[in-house]
Write an enzyme that holds these catalytic residues in place. Structure first.
Site, PDB file in Angstrom:
ATOM      1  N   LYS A  69      -7.723  33.778   1.854  1.00  0.00           N
ATOM      2  CA  LYS A  69      -9.116  33.847   1.383  1.00  0.00           C
ATOM      3  C   LYS A  69     -10.052  33.182   2.395  1.00  0.00           C
ATOM      4  CE  LYS A  69     -10.822  30.536  -1.571  1.00  0.00           C
ATOM      5  NZ  LYS A  69     -12.090  29.977  -1.045  1.00  0.00           N
ATOM      6  N   ASN A  70      -9.666  31.996   2.865  1.00  0.00           N
ATOM      7  CA  ASN A  70     -10.562  31.243   3.743  1.00  0.00           C
ATOM      8  C   ASN A  70     -10.636  31.830   5.148  1.00  0.00           C
ATOM      9  OD1 ASN A  70     -11.145  29.614   1.631  1.00  0.00           O
ATOM     10  ND2 ASN A  70     -10.051  27.809   2.389  1.00  0.00           N
ATOM     11  N   ARG A 100     -19.873  28.847  -1.857  1.00  0.00           N
ATOM     12  CA  ARG A 100     -20.430  28.131  -0.715  1.00  0.00           C
ATOM     13  C   ARG A 100     -20.236  28.878   0.608  1.00  0.00           C
ATOM     14  NH1 ARG A 100     -21.636  22.886   1.177  1.00  0.00           N
ATOM     15  NH2 ARG A 100     -20.645  22.508   3.176  1.00  0.00           N
ATOM     16  N   CYS A 113     -21.473  21.117  -5.877  1.00  0.00           N
ATOM     17  CA  CYS A 113     -20.496  21.790  -6.725  1.00  0.00           C
ATOM     18  C   CYS A 113     -19.677  20.697  -7.378  1.00  0.00           C
ATOM     19  CB  CYS A 113     -19.633  22.740  -5.919  1.00  0.00           C
ATOM     20  SG  CYS A 113     -18.596  21.891  -4.754  1.00  0.00           S
ATOM     21  N   ARG A 166     -21.316  18.270  -0.960  1.00  0.00           N
ATOM     22  CA  ARG A 166     -21.131  19.301   0.058  1.00  0.00           C
ATOM     23  C   ARG A 166     -22.421  19.720   0.761  1.00  0.00           C
ATOM     24  NH1 ARG A 166     -16.491  23.413  -2.114  1.00  0.00           N
ATOM     25  NH2 ARG A 166     -16.007  23.566   0.081  1.00  0.00           N
ATOM     26  N   PRO A 167     -23.000  18.805   1.528  1.00  0.00           N
ATOM     27  CA  PRO A 167     -24.224  19.167   2.258  1.00  0.00           C
ATOM     28  C   PRO A 167     -23.941  20.135   3.415  1.00  0.00           C
ATOM     29  CG  PRO A 167     -23.545  16.928   2.796  1.00  0.00           C
ATOM     30  CD  PRO A 167     -22.574  17.434   1.779  1.00  0.00           C
ATOM     31  N   ASP A 214     -25.763  19.666   6.471  1.00  0.00           N
ATOM     32  CA  ASP A 214     -26.514  19.055   7.567  1.00  0.00           C
ATOM     33  C   ASP A 214     -25.891  19.326   8.939  1.00  0.00           C
ATOM     34  OD1 ASP A 214     -24.453  17.486   6.355  1.00  0.00           O
ATOM     35  OD2 ASP A 214     -25.053  15.766   7.565  1.00  0.00           O
ATOM     36  N   ASP A 232      -7.082  21.190  -0.292  1.00  0.00           N
ATOM     37  CA  ASP A 232      -6.913  22.313  -1.220  1.00  0.00           C
ATOM     38  C   ASP A 232      -5.534  22.323  -1.888  1.00  0.00           C
ATOM     39  OD1 ASP A 232      -9.456  23.131  -0.713  1.00  0.00           O
ATOM     40  OD2 ASP A 232      -8.926  24.865   0.515  1.00  0.00           O
ATOM     41  N   ILE A 246     -11.565  13.980   1.776  1.00  0.00           N
ATOM     42  CA  ILE A 246     -12.481  15.045   2.224  1.00  0.00           C
ATOM     43  C   ILE A 246     -13.639  15.235   1.240  1.00  0.00           C
ATOM     44  CG2 ILE A 246     -12.672  17.484   2.929  1.00  0.00           C
ATOM     45  CD1 ILE A 246     -10.822  15.939   4.762  1.00  0.00           C
ATOM     46  N   ARG A 255     -11.112  33.275  -8.411  1.00  0.00           N
ATOM     47  CA  ARG A 255     -11.923  33.239  -7.183  1.00  0.00           C
ATOM     48  C   ARG A 255     -11.032  33.261  -5.949  1.00  0.00           C
ATOM     49  NH1 ARG A 255     -15.797  28.447  -6.266  1.00  0.00           N
ATOM     50  NH2 ARG A 255     -15.651  29.523  -4.281  1.00  0.00           N
TER      51      ARG A 255
HETATM   52  C1  UD1 Z   1     -13.573  24.844   3.747  1.00  0.00           C
HETATM   53  C2  UD1 Z   1     -12.720  25.659   2.808  1.00  0.00           C
HETATM   54  C3  UD1 Z   1     -12.329  24.846   1.581  1.00  0.00           C
HETATM   55  C4  UD1 Z   1     -11.683  23.531   1.996  1.00  0.00           C
HETATM   56  C5  UD1 Z   1     -12.543  22.802   3.010  1.00  0.00           C
HETATM   57  C6  UD1 Z   1     -11.861  21.553   3.591  1.00  0.00           C
HETATM   58  C7  UD1 Z   1     -13.513  27.918   3.191  1.00  0.00           C
HETATM   59  C8  UD1 Z   1     -14.258  29.098   2.667  1.00  0.00           C
HETATM   60  N1  UD1 Z   1     -13.462  26.836   2.394  1.00  0.00           N
HETATM   61  O1  UD1 Z   1     -14.760  24.502   3.042  1.00  0.00           O
HETATM   62  O2  UD1 Z   1     -11.437  25.616   0.805  1.00  0.00           O
HETATM   63  O3  UD1 Z   1     -11.509  22.704   0.874  1.00  0.00           O
HETATM   64  O4  UD1 Z   1     -12.853  23.676   4.119  1.00  0.00           O
HETATM   65  O5  UD1 Z   1     -10.657  21.881   4.171  1.00  0.00           O
HETATM   66  O6  UD1 Z   1     -12.959  27.948   4.266  1.00  0.00           O
HETATM   67  N2  UD1 Z   1     -19.788  18.303   5.166  1.00  0.00           N
HETATM   68  C9  UD1 Z   1     -20.981  17.657   5.384  1.00  0.00           C
HETATM   69  N3  UD1 Z   1     -21.980  18.338   6.043  1.00  0.00           N
HETATM   70  C10 UD1 Z   1     -21.827  19.619   6.471  1.00  0.00           C
HETATM   71  C11 UD1 Z   1     -20.605  20.280   6.237  1.00  0.00           C
HETATM   72  C12 UD1 Z   1     -19.599  19.594   5.574  1.00  0.00           C
HETATM   73  O7  UD1 Z   1     -21.151  16.499   5.020  1.00  0.00           O
HETATM   74  O8  UD1 Z   1     -22.765  20.186   7.052  1.00  0.00           O
HETATM   75  C13 UD1 Z   1     -18.711  17.606   4.418  1.00  0.00           C
HETATM   76  C14 UD1 Z   1     -18.446  18.269   3.068  1.00  0.00           C
HETATM   77  O9  UD1 Z   1     -19.339  17.806   2.090  1.00  0.00           O
HETATM   78  C15 UD1 Z   1     -17.034  17.866   2.789  1.00  0.00           C
HETATM   79  C16 UD1 Z   1     -16.402  17.830   4.193  1.00  0.00           C
HETATM   80  O10 UD1 Z   1     -17.492  17.733   5.100  1.00  0.00           O
HETATM   81  O11 UD1 Z   1     -16.976  16.581   2.229  1.00  0.00           O
HETATM   82  C17 UD1 Z   1     -15.562  19.055   4.517  1.00  0.00           C
HETATM   83  O12 UD1 Z   1     -16.340  20.198   4.468  1.00  0.00           O
HETATM   84  P1  UD1 Z   1     -16.052  21.518   5.309  1.00  0.00           P
HETATM   85  O13 UD1 Z   1     -14.932  21.278   6.265  1.00  0.00           O
HETATM   86  O14 UD1 Z   1     -17.343  22.005   5.845  1.00  0.00           O
HETATM   87  O15 UD1 Z   1     -15.541  22.489   4.170  1.00  0.00           O
HETATM   88  P2  UD1 Z   1     -16.024  23.941   3.832  1.00  0.00           P
HETATM   89  O16 UD1 Z   1     -16.195  24.724   5.092  1.00  0.00           O
HETATM   90  O17 UD1 Z   1     -17.139  23.898   2.861  1.00  0.00           O
END
Ligand code: UD1
Length: 421
Positions: A22-23, A89, A113, A118-119, A121, A301, A323, A393
């Site tokens: 999926k990812n 997301r 969520c 989950r920002p 930035d 996950d 995480i 999902r």
């Molecule tokens: C992806 C996966 C999700 C998995 C996650 C971590 C997909 C579609 N989803 O989610 O299943 O749980 O990786 O392995 O691939 N963060 C910030 N700022 C940002 C971006 C992220 O603070 O701009 C933080 C998030 O809040 C979170 C952490 O970084 O605490 C990890 O997020 P990220 O690696 O971006 O996960 P996703 O891509 O959302």
């Protein structure tokens, strides 16, 4: 609404097949914005895939999703509305490709969520470095970049989504972009390999420094994604926790080293032969300490599913979540099933082995849902898992796959059980 009715405490036997990740598939659907036509083979039938299809269609793409997903793009309206983005997301991944191709985009902020704030930035800072002007208005990111340019970007955290978003935008540009502290997840490498096949010059795939130089040279692409390592591990755990024996087909061991090591450590027998893993569960398990971390660390996950496994370990285990800040929603539900769990900050202490008992439980998010199903399979008596739309999902007919292994799992409407919807 539908729910799962599980009669647990039965060893699982047999063979089951894992789908495509999926990812990996969702970022490839976002990538299609940069192409005339993308055909994704063996796409899993998931609610998230349908949501992404809807988003692409809303913007003006032609999308046909059966066993393969055919996405045709001529001209898109670079607008991703809140109603669709809020359900998933990963929709935010359209920002990079829209900005690169159309020089502007309006994409809803995904919002919080249940598992954390989950920002985004890190994504936005990178696009600013690439020359975009970004404003936040009424919950929307309004980005404007008449000429996006390559940049040297250091990610404060190896965010999976930010790495993918930047990679997508950078693939469209003729000058070089360097992404440092890039995420190492195999799904990022899958996307990079796809873009490379399309003619983008990418160095450092699978490492923390990615050098990317477009443009894309092939406008029509056919791709088959990597297997879903999270689904694979979930099915392996389902077999093991029931003390069963079975085969999980279509797995990639290389993507699962950390999980495989932990499962071996707690006493699960695993035997890999090419794409097949033979699993045998011997209970009770041995206790262990798990800390989630970016790849190649233990995946967040699989944190919830592993916690259920550790309820069947003889002794004290811990699970630390690093995480996401609020990813223990499954804990109170598992306690209602008889698990001995204590939360302190970002760590859960698990005393085992517990005799799990069936109970009505409520799913809060995708992976918590998988964990409750695993708990139901291990528990004596009847478990009713409600709000399984979260599970749909990201797992293609989990009930059917478990039934293939001999589990007693039925998908029934809540009304049939006399439950209030
Ligand atoms: C992806 C996966 C999700 C998995 C996650 C971590 C997909 C579609 N989803 O989610 O299943 O749980 O990786 O392995 O691939 N963060 C910030 N700022 C940002 C971006 C992220 O603070 O701009 C933080 C998030 O809040 C979170 C952490 O970084 O605490 C990890 O997020 P990220 O690696 O971006 O996960 P996703 O891509 O959302």
């Amino acid at each position: 609404m539908e729910c799962f009715l599980i009669e647990g405490d039965k060893p699982l036997y047999g063979s089951v097949r894992v789908g495509r990740s999926k990812n990996a598939v969702l970022p490839l659907m976002a990538a299609s914005i940069l192409f005339d036509e993308v055909i994704l083979e063996e796409v899993p039938k998931l609610r998230d895939v349908i949501s992404f299809k809807k988003l692409l269609e809303f913007m003006g793409a032609e999308v046909e999703c059966q066993d393969e997903c055919v996405i045709k793009v001529e001209e898109l309206e670079p607008f991703a509305p809140y109603e669709i983005v809020r359900t998933m997301r990963a929709s935010f991944l359209v920002l990079g490709p829209l900005l690169a191709r159309y020089g502007r985009a309006k994409v809803s902020l995904p919002g919080g969520c249940v598992i954390g704030a989950r920002p985004v930035d890190i994504h936005l800072k990178a696009f600013e470095q690439m020359g975009a002007r970004i404003n936040i208005e009424s919950g929307y990111v309004i980005a404007d970049a008449p000429k996006l340019k390559g940049a040297e970007i250091y990610l404060d955290f190896p965010s999976v989504g930010a790495t993918e978003n930047i990679l997508l935008a950078a693939s469209f540009l003729e000058d070089e972009t360097v992404i440092r502290n890039a995420a190492l997840e195999p799904e990022v490498a899958d996307l990079a390999n796809f873009l490379k096949k399309a003619g983008v010059e990418i160095e450092g795939i699978g490492t923390s420094t990615l050098r990317v130089k477009g443009p894309i040279r092939e406008q029509k692409m056919v791709w088959k994604s990597i297997p879903d390592r999270i689904e694979a591990a979930t099915l392996m755990m389902a077999i093991a926790i029931t003390g069963g024996e079975g085969e999980v087909n279509g797995v990639c061991k290389e993507h699962m080293e950390n999980v495989v090591n932990k499962l071996l450590q707690i006493g699960v027998e695993l035997d890999f032969k090419e794409e097949i893993v033979y699993v045998r569960g011997k209970l009770p398990f041995k206790p262990s300490n798990i800390i989630t971390a970016p790849y190649p660390g233990f995946p967040t996950d699989l944190q919830a599913q592993m916690m259920v496994m550790l309820t069947q370990a003889d002794g004290v285990s811990t699970v630390q979540e690093t995480i996401f800040e609020n990813r223990f929603m499954h804990v109170p539900e598992l306690m209602r099933m008889g698990a001995d769990l204590r939360i302190s900050g970002n760590t859960v202490t698990i005393k085992g082995p517990s005799k799990l008992r069936g109970a009505p439980v409520m799913v809060s998010d995708l992976r918590a849902g998988a964990a409750l199903v695993i708990a139901g399979l291990a528990a004596r008596g009847k478990t009713i898992v409600r709000r399984i739309y979260h599970i749909d999902r990201g797992y293609e007919r989990l009930d059917r796959k478990l039934k293939q292994l001999g589990a007693s799992v039925k998908r029934v409407s809540e009304r049939e059980l006399g439950l209030e919807e």
